[in-house]
Write a protein that holds these residues in place. Sequence first.
Motif, PDB file in Angstrom:
ATOM      1  N   ALA A  19       0.800  -1.129  -0.116  1.00  0.00           N
ATOM      2  CA  ALA A  19      -0.145  -0.031  -0.216  1.00  0.00           C
ATOM      3  C   ALA A  19       0.829   1.432   0.068  1.00  0.00           C
ATOM      4  CB  ALA A  19      -0.907  -0.025   1.151  1.00  0.00           C
ATOM      5  N   GLY A  20       0.932   2.054  -1.087  1.00  0.00           N
ATOM      6  CA  GLY A  20       1.414   3.457  -1.080  1.00  0.00           C
ATOM      7  C   GLY A  20       1.002   4.433  -0.167  1.00  0.00           C
ATOM      8  N   ALA A  21       1.516   5.556  -0.134  1.00  0.00           N
ATOM      9  CA  ALA A  21       1.094   6.771   0.636  1.00  0.00           C
ATOM     10  C   ALA A  21      -0.311   7.074   0.443  1.00  0.00           C
ATOM     11  CB  ALA A  21       1.982   7.838   0.505  1.00  0.00           C
ATOM     12  N   ALA A  22      -0.727   7.154  -0.956  1.00  0.00           N
ATOM     13  CA  ALA A  22      -2.030   7.542  -1.083  1.00  0.00           C
ATOM     14  C   ALA A  22      -3.171   6.465  -1.165  1.00  0.00           C
ATOM     15  CB  ALA A  22      -2.035   8.189  -2.573  1.00  0.00           C
ATOM     16  N   GLY A  23      -2.773   5.240  -0.726  1.00  0.00           N
ATOM     17  CA  GLY A  23      -3.529   3.971  -0.546  1.00  0.00           C
ATOM     18  C   GLY A  23      -3.507   3.432  -1.826  1.00  0.00           C
ATOM     19  N   ALA A  24      -2.623   3.498  -2.656  1.00  0.00           N
ATOM     20  CA  ALA A  24      -2.483   2.760  -4.255  1.00  0.00           C
ATOM     21  C   ALA A  24      -1.805   1.462  -3.860  1.00  0.00           C
ATOM     22  CB  ALA A  24      -1.584   3.487  -5.028  1.00  0.00           C
ATOM     23  N   GLU A  25      -2.105   0.498  -4.576  1.00  0.00           N
ATOM     24  CA  GLU A  25      -1.725  -0.798  -4.346  1.00  0.00           C
ATOM     25  C   GLU A  25      -0.772  -1.232  -5.509  1.00  0.00           C
ATOM     26  OE1 GLU A  25      -3.535  -5.316  -3.807  1.00  0.00           O
ATOM     27  OE2 GLU A  25      -5.001  -3.599  -3.466  1.00  0.00           O
ATOM     28  N   ALA A  42       4.851  -4.889 -23.576  1.00  0.00           N
ATOM     29  CA  ALA A  42       3.559  -5.092 -23.558  1.00  0.00           C
ATOM     30  C   ALA A  42       3.225  -4.962 -22.085  1.00  0.00           C
ATOM     31  CB  ALA A  42       3.093  -6.035 -24.122  1.00  0.00           C
ATOM     32  N   MET A  43       4.078  -5.899 -21.066  1.00  0.00           N
ATOM     33  CA  MET A  43       3.489  -5.518 -19.718  1.00  0.00           C
ATOM     34  C   MET A  43       3.779  -4.299 -19.304  1.00  0.00           C
ATOM     35  SD  MET A  43       5.667  -8.927 -18.255  1.00  0.00           S
ATOM     36  CE  MET A  43       4.862  -8.982 -16.672  1.00  0.00           C
ATOM     37  N   GLN A  44       4.581  -3.208 -19.604  1.00  0.00           N
ATOM     38  CA  GLN A  44       4.818  -2.203 -19.135  1.00  0.00           C
ATOM     39  C   GLN A  44       3.740  -1.313 -19.475  1.00  0.00           C
ATOM     40  OE1 GLN A  44       7.255  -1.418 -16.666  1.00  0.00           O
ATOM     41  NE2 GLN A  44       5.881   0.601 -16.732  1.00  0.00           N
ATOM     42  N   ALA A  45       3.344  -1.535 -21.096  1.00  0.00           N
ATOM     43  CA  ALA A  45       2.224  -0.833 -21.442  1.00  0.00           C
ATOM     44  C   ALA A  45       0.650  -1.144 -20.593  1.00  0.00           C
ATOM     45  CB  ALA A  45       2.112  -1.152 -22.896  1.00  0.00           C
ATOM     46  N   PHE A  46       0.692  -2.575 -20.143  1.00  0.00           N
ATOM     47  CA  PHE A  46      -0.455  -2.914 -19.436  1.00  0.00           C
ATOM     48  C   PHE A  46      -0.332  -2.279 -17.729  1.00  0.00           C
ATOM     49  CE2 PHE A  46      -1.291  -5.646 -15.838  1.00  0.00           C
ATOM     50  CZ  PHE A  46      -2.825  -6.017 -16.046  1.00  0.00           C
ATOM     51  N   ALA A  47       1.146  -2.084 -17.392  1.00  0.00           N
ATOM     52  CA  ALA A  47       1.216  -1.321 -16.104  1.00  0.00           C
ATOM     53  C   ALA A  47       0.692  -0.099 -16.177  1.00  0.00           C
ATOM     54  CB  ALA A  47       2.730  -1.590 -15.630  1.00  0.00           C
ATOM     55  N   ASP A  48       1.179   0.559 -17.176  1.00  0.00           N
ATOM     56  CA  ASP A  48       0.933   2.242 -17.317  1.00  0.00           C
ATOM     57  C   ASP A  48      -0.702   2.343 -17.567  1.00  0.00           C
ATOM     58  OD1 ASP A  48       3.485   2.621 -17.068  1.00  0.00           O
ATOM     59  OD2 ASP A  48       3.864   2.746 -19.364  1.00  0.00           O
ATOM     60  N   VAL A  53      -6.275   3.755 -15.819  1.00  0.00           N
ATOM     61  CA  VAL A  53      -7.700   3.508 -15.510  1.00  0.00           C
ATOM     62  C   VAL A  53      -8.331   3.297 -14.377  1.00  0.00           C
ATOM     63  CG1 VAL A  53      -7.950   2.553 -17.964  1.00  0.00           C
ATOM     64  CG2 VAL A  53      -7.546   1.069 -16.123  1.00  0.00           C
ATOM     65  N   THR A  54      -7.326   2.939 -13.296  1.00  0.00           N
ATOM     66  CA  THR A  54      -7.882   2.640 -11.952  1.00  0.00           C
ATOM     67  C   THR A  54      -7.360   3.873 -11.056  1.00  0.00           C
ATOM     68  OG1 THR A  54      -5.756   1.571 -11.136  1.00  0.00           O
ATOM     69  CG2 THR A  54      -7.205   0.167 -11.837  1.00  0.00           C
ATOM     70  N   GLU A  55      -6.971   4.785 -11.727  1.00  0.00           N
ATOM     71  CA  GLU A  55      -6.756   6.288 -10.908  1.00  0.00           C
ATOM     72  C   GLU A  55      -5.667   5.999  -9.812  1.00  0.00           C
ATOM     73  OE1 GLU A  55     -10.551   7.507 -10.435  1.00  0.00           O
ATOM     74  OE2 GLU A  55     -10.687   8.853 -12.318  1.00  0.00           O
ATOM     75  N   GLY A  56      -4.646   5.019 -10.025  1.00  0.00           N
ATOM     76  CA  GLY A  56      -3.713   4.909  -9.197  1.00  0.00           C
ATOM     77  C   GLY A  56      -3.993   3.791  -7.973  1.00  0.00           C
ATOM     78  N   GLU A 250     -15.662  -2.982 -11.029  1.00  0.00           N
ATOM     79  CA  GLU A 250     -15.403  -1.982 -11.861  1.00  0.00           C
ATOM     80  C   GLU A 250     -13.863  -2.032 -12.502  1.00  0.00           C
ATOM     81  OE1 GLU A 250     -16.317   1.795 -10.164  1.00  0.00           O
ATOM     82  OE2 GLU A 250     -15.725   2.894 -12.007  1.00  0.00           O
ATOM     83  N   ASP A 251     -12.920  -2.166 -11.265  1.00  0.00           N
ATOM     84  CA  ASP A 251     -11.684  -2.124 -11.781  1.00  0.00           C
ATOM     85  C   ASP A 251     -11.412  -3.476 -12.611  1.00  0.00           C
ATOM     86  OD1 ASP A 251     -11.253   0.458 -10.683  1.00  0.00           O
ATOM     87  OD2 ASP A 251     -10.090  -0.167  -8.947  1.00  0.00           O
TER      88      ASP A 251
END
Length: 326
Positions: A19-25, A42-48, A53-56, A250-251
């Motif tokens: 869990a990051g500072a802003a609650g990001a996983e 392609a994995m990095q494109a997925f990651a980005d 789309v999940t807004e972090g 949704e995510d």
Amino acid sequence: MMKISKFAAVSVLALTTVAGAAGAEEWRGWAIHPEDYPNTVAMQAFADKVAEVTEGRVTPTVYANGILGSQPDAIEQVRSGALAWANFNMGPMGEIVPATNVLSLPFIFRDVDQMHHAMDGAVGQQFSDALTEAGIVALSWYDSGSRSFYNTKKPIHSPADMEGMKFRVMNNDLYVQMVDQLGGNATPMAYGEVYQSLQTGVIDGAENNYPSYESSNHYEVAKYYSITNHLIIPECLCVAASVWEGVSDEDKVAIKAAAMESAQLQRQLWAEREGVSLEKVKASGVEVNNVDDPAAFQSAMGPVYDGFIAANPDLAQLIADIQATE
Ligand code: GTR
């Protein structure tokens, strides 16, 4: 995040999601190939895309070059949830998810197009279901071309040329049987150990597609590549089921869409890279040859199929479904 020291990678190995500072996983992802390889790009494109789309809420990261361990180990880590996601070849998966062994039967697909038709439809769903039961969710399917034998000694024209030669295979007993039937000796070994083993003569050869043969630098030490096209094995973009369960509906929809997009990109980059890799190895002096009688390699596989179906009668229908795919 793709450039990371070995020390840093090992120290975070046990942490799946942070869990990051802003609650990001953070989703830690395993990749066997270098940063510029189609799968890793392609994995990095997925990651980005997922971060966007999940807004972090979910931020996947990619640890390239197999730095987080061998493929069999990484499969276990995704199953246990110690790693959140990965790109896996279905070859080493067979030892854990028996149904996926069907994809490791030599010459099971006529060509790559047939593999795509099968994996993108009902057949692919059957493999996804089997994987999910084992704790791994396949979000989309990547391409891996077709695999052929290469070695340090001489061109292979017929199975008889393989007599007495030692070939590295991926971790799966089906490949040992395959090489046995062709008259060679098989040595299961992790991908990362192959270069040195070829160089020191521990093995005489191995087998892989052009991009892996090239990007692993195996072509520098094994100068004969003989086109047998004996295996066409799809690869997944996979998430740990335990991690996936924690994602909102949704995510999930948005992440699945990002995975489908990633697969499209991977297949396009793959098609380009195959040609580039082939040119590169040829330019370096590699001798690439067609085998005299491709059917001779295929017909030698009869006992492998017979033994497999006898031991796995429940998978005979899946084999038939693949063979019936356009
Ligand atoms: C590559 C594949 C890897 C790995 C490797 C191997 O083609 O993309 O995941 O399975 O082959 O031979 O171990």
